[in-house]
Scaffold this motif. Structure first.
Motif, PDB file in Angstrom:
ATOM      1  N   LEU A  99       0.829  -1.206   0.000  1.00 37.40           N
ATOM      2  CA  LEU A  99       0.000   0.000   0.000  1.00 37.40           C
ATOM      3  C   LEU A  99       0.866   1.259   0.000  1.00 37.40           C
ATOM      4  N   PHE A 100       1.827   1.312   0.913  1.00 37.02           N
ATOM      5  CA  PHE A 100       2.689   2.498   0.995  1.00 37.02           C
ATOM      6  C   PHE A 100       3.502   2.679  -0.289  1.00 37.02           C
ATOM      7  N   ARG A 101       3.953   1.575  -0.888  1.00 40.08           N
ATOM      8  CA  ARG A 101       4.720   1.701  -2.139  1.00 40.08           C
ATOM      9  C   ARG A 101       3.854   2.233  -3.268  1.00 40.08           C
ATOM     10  N   THR A 152     -11.976  -1.518  14.842  1.00 37.22           N
ATOM     11  CA  THR A 152     -10.608  -1.822  14.412  1.00 37.22           C
ATOM     12  C   THR A 152     -10.390  -1.369  12.965  1.00 37.22           C
ATOM     13  N   ALA A 153     -11.355  -1.640  12.107  1.00 38.27           N
ATOM     14  CA  ALA A 153     -11.234  -1.234  10.695  1.00 38.27           C
ATOM     15  C   ALA A 153     -11.164   0.284  10.562  1.00 38.27           C
ATOM     16  N   GLU A 154     -12.042   0.993  11.248  1.00 37.98           N
ATOM     17  CA  GLU A 154     -12.017   2.459  11.194  1.00 37.98           C
ATOM     18  C   GLU A 154     -10.679   2.988  11.719  1.00 37.98           C
ATOM     19  N   SER A 155     -10.168   2.366  12.764  1.00 42.38           N
ATOM     20  CA  SER A 155      -8.893   2.803  13.348  1.00 42.38           C
ATOM     21  C   SER A 155      -7.739   2.569  12.388  1.00 42.38           C
ATOM     22  N   ILE A 156      -7.743   1.411  11.733  1.00 43.56           N
ATOM     23  CA  ILE A 156      -6.671   1.097  10.786  1.00 43.56           C
ATOM     24  C   ILE A 156      -6.678   2.104   9.627  1.00 43.56           C
ATOM     25  N   VAL A 157      -7.851   2.346   9.070  1.00 38.68           N
ATOM     26  CA  VAL A 157      -7.930   3.277   7.939  1.00 38.68           C
ATOM     27  C   VAL A 157      -7.469   4.679   8.361  1.00 38.68           C
ATOM     28  N   ALA A 158      -7.929   5.141   9.522  1.00 43.12           N
ATOM     29  CA  ALA A 158      -7.541   6.470  10.000  1.00 43.12           C
ATOM     30  C   ALA A 158      -6.028   6.556  10.207  1.00 43.12           C
ATOM     31  N   MET A 159      -5.472   5.497  10.784  1.00 48.13           N
ATOM     32  CA  MET A 159      -4.035   5.461  11.063  1.00 48.13           C
ATOM     33  C   MET A 159      -3.226   5.472   9.759  1.00 48.13           C
ATOM     34  N   LEU A 160      -3.653   4.677   8.778  1.00 51.36           N
ATOM     35  CA  LEU A 160      -2.902   4.604   7.518  1.00 51.36           C
ATOM     36  C   LEU A 160      -3.004   5.909   6.718  1.00 51.36           C
ATOM     37  N   TYR A 161      -4.183   6.519   6.715  1.00 51.13           N
ATOM     38  CA  TYR A 161      -4.338   7.854   6.121  1.00 51.13           C
ATOM     39  C   TYR A 161      -3.313   8.803   6.724  1.00 51.13           C
ATOM     40  N   ARG A 162      -3.356   8.881   8.043  1.00 55.19           N
ATOM     41  CA  ARG A 162      -2.542   9.882   8.734  1.00 55.19           C
ATOM     42  C   ARG A 162      -1.045   9.632   8.551  1.00 55.19           C
ATOM     43  N   GLY A 171       8.118  12.584   2.807  1.00 53.04           N
ATOM     44  CA  GLY A 171       9.458  12.025   2.629  1.00 53.04           C
ATOM     45  C   GLY A 171      10.204  11.788   3.935  1.00 53.04           C
ATOM     46  N   GLU A 172       9.512  11.927   5.082  1.00 62.12           N
ATOM     47  CA  GLU A 172      10.201  11.739   6.363  1.00 62.12           C
ATOM     48  C   GLU A 172      10.503  10.284   6.687  1.00 62.12           C
ATOM     49  N   LYS A 173       9.706   9.375   6.138  1.00 61.33           N
ATOM     50  CA  LYS A 173       9.977   7.952   6.328  1.00 61.33           C
ATOM     51  C   LYS A 173       9.781   7.216   5.008  1.00 61.33           C
ATOM     52  N   THR A 174      10.531   6.134   4.837  1.00 61.84           N
ATOM     53  CA  THR A 174      10.342   5.300   3.644  1.00 61.84           C
ATOM     54  C   THR A 174       9.152   4.363   3.876  1.00 61.84           C
ATOM     55  N   ALA A 175       8.664   3.787   2.783  1.00 59.52           N
ATOM     56  CA  ALA A 175       7.562   2.819   2.871  1.00 59.52           C
ATOM     57  C   ALA A 175       7.948   1.661   3.805  1.00 59.52           C
ATOM     58  N   GLU A 176       9.206   1.214   3.735  1.00 63.64           N
ATOM     59  CA  GLU A 176       9.667   0.085   4.559  1.00 63.64           C
ATOM     60  C   GLU A 176       9.641   0.434   6.052  1.00 63.64           C
ATOM     61  N   GLN A 177      10.234   1.582   6.388  1.00 60.67           N
ATOM     62  CA  GLN A 177      10.242   2.026   7.785  1.00 60.67           C
ATOM     63  C   GLN A 177       8.838   2.116   8.348  1.00 60.67           C
ATOM     64  N   LEU A 178       7.969   2.769   7.571  1.00 62.02           N
ATOM     65  CA  LEU A 178       6.631   3.037   8.050  1.00 62.02           C
ATOM     66  C   LEU A 178       5.836   1.736   8.201  1.00 62.02           C
ATOM     67  N   ALA A 179       6.009   0.808   7.247  1.00 63.01           N
ATOM     68  CA  ALA A 179       5.306  -0.475   7.348  1.00 63.01           C
ATOM     69  C   ALA A 179       5.771  -1.226   8.600  1.00 63.01           C
ATOM     70  N   ASP A 180       7.088  -1.203   8.854  1.00 67.77           N
ATOM     71  CA  ASP A 180       7.634  -1.846  10.059  1.00 67.77           C
ATOM     72  C   ASP A 180       7.031  -1.262  11.341  1.00 67.77           C
ATOM     73  N   GLU A 181       7.036   0.064  11.409  1.00 73.83           N
ATOM     74  CA  GLU A 181       6.602   0.736  12.633  1.00 73.83           C
ATOM     75  C   GLU A 181       5.090   0.623  12.831  1.00 73.83           C
TER      76      GLU A 181
END
Lengths: 193, 193
Positions: A99-101, A152-162, A171-181
């Motif tokens: 998704l992030f990529r 849980t679904a609403e929280s996940i979507v809100a978190m991924l948006y943000r 550009g503060e984090k890469t897709a890999e970093q962000l997916a890990d965290e």
């Protein structure tokens, strides 16, 4: 037409789409004129109308492509259901990474979709897709039984948006970093048990 | 002035504040006129100017009150640090409950603040306060050492915004339900370990 001409035409078309995405993201749909798009693409107004009937139809094409991929990625929780439990967390991470990529491949359209389009409808539709998969994964024993799948679904979507807006598009984090965290928090929560 | 007159004055002032909050939430600040506020409060234009110099200053007073309480509640993670580990989850739940109850006491102002004011600045400021407390709680051994406090703070703020708009302000869930469901996800994550 010769093959070379067809290829040139495809390239011009792709340049117009790319230029339009960047102009729409910067100025918004309404303030972007066809003249802005052709200037950005280094082409003429005539070339524009060779490939697109109108600004509206170009925009529609951009959005159709983006959403086709977005629905597919938001439904990726489906891939988790048949897995063994020790494979679940790394699949969840792969899903977030995909998704992030995708967002990073199309930062302009991502900006438009996450900040300018009909926010509430989109949010609900995405949360609905995620909730369906959470329900299946709860039945499969992967997702904790005590959780509300809707919350849980609403929280996940809100978190991924943000996180996308705050860290990925800046550009503060890469897709890999962000997916890990993100997966560390989502999978196991924040409290030391 | 007699005590009774003072009390009547305080009541009129409170009615104007309440009416203004409701009008601002429904129409936005700019489209709300003083005449809308006094009609809603069942008072006269003259009464309005007895208590407030202008619409601007009334709005400022509403916001000052709201934000004073919001900063206090967003800093509640501070109360977690000195606790024993078995007390942490229930304190976290109390903190969320206090926040959701405050929003429900002032649904109009909550709507204005979460949807109409300068979103990015507010979000960053709230996430900053939450991150500071997460850092302290990570040092105290309450929050998992492998988490990024910044990503966790941004995720918490995004999630609480969304759950408030989606479930609390719509009346679909009570503050208690939502605090229970949110804390289950935040504290322990979604995956069965």
């Amino acid at each position: 037409m010769t093959q070379a001409k067809v290829r040139k035409g495809e390239m011009s078309r792709a340049r117009l789409l790319q230029a339009a995405a960047s102009e729409f993201a910067a100025k918004g749909y309404h303030r972007t004129r066809v003249s802005d798009i052709v200037r950005q693409a280094g082409l003429t107004q005539a070339a524009f109308y060779l490939y697109f009937e109108s600004k509206e139809l170009l925009y529609q094409e951009l959005m159709d492509r983006f959403f086709k991929k977005l629905w597919e990625l938001s439904d990726a929780g489906r891939k988790v259901t048949p897995l063994k439990s020790h494979e679940v967390q790394s699949r969840l991470k792969e899903n977030l990474l995909d998704l992030f990529r995708f967002f990073m491949e199309m930062p302009e359209l991502t900006t438009i979709v996450l900040t300018q389009t009909e926010g509430e409808d989109l949010h609900r539709r995405l949360a609905g897709i995620v909730a369906d998969n959470l329900r299946r994964n709860q039945e499969a024993g992967h997702v904790k039984a005590n959780l509300s799948v809707e919350v849980t679904a609403e929280s996940i979507v809100a978190m991924l948006y943000r996180l996308t807006i705050r860290y990925l598009l800046t550009g503060e984090k890469t897709a890999e970093q962000l997916a890990d965290e993100a997966v560390a928090l989502l999978a196991g929560g924040m409290l030391q048990s």
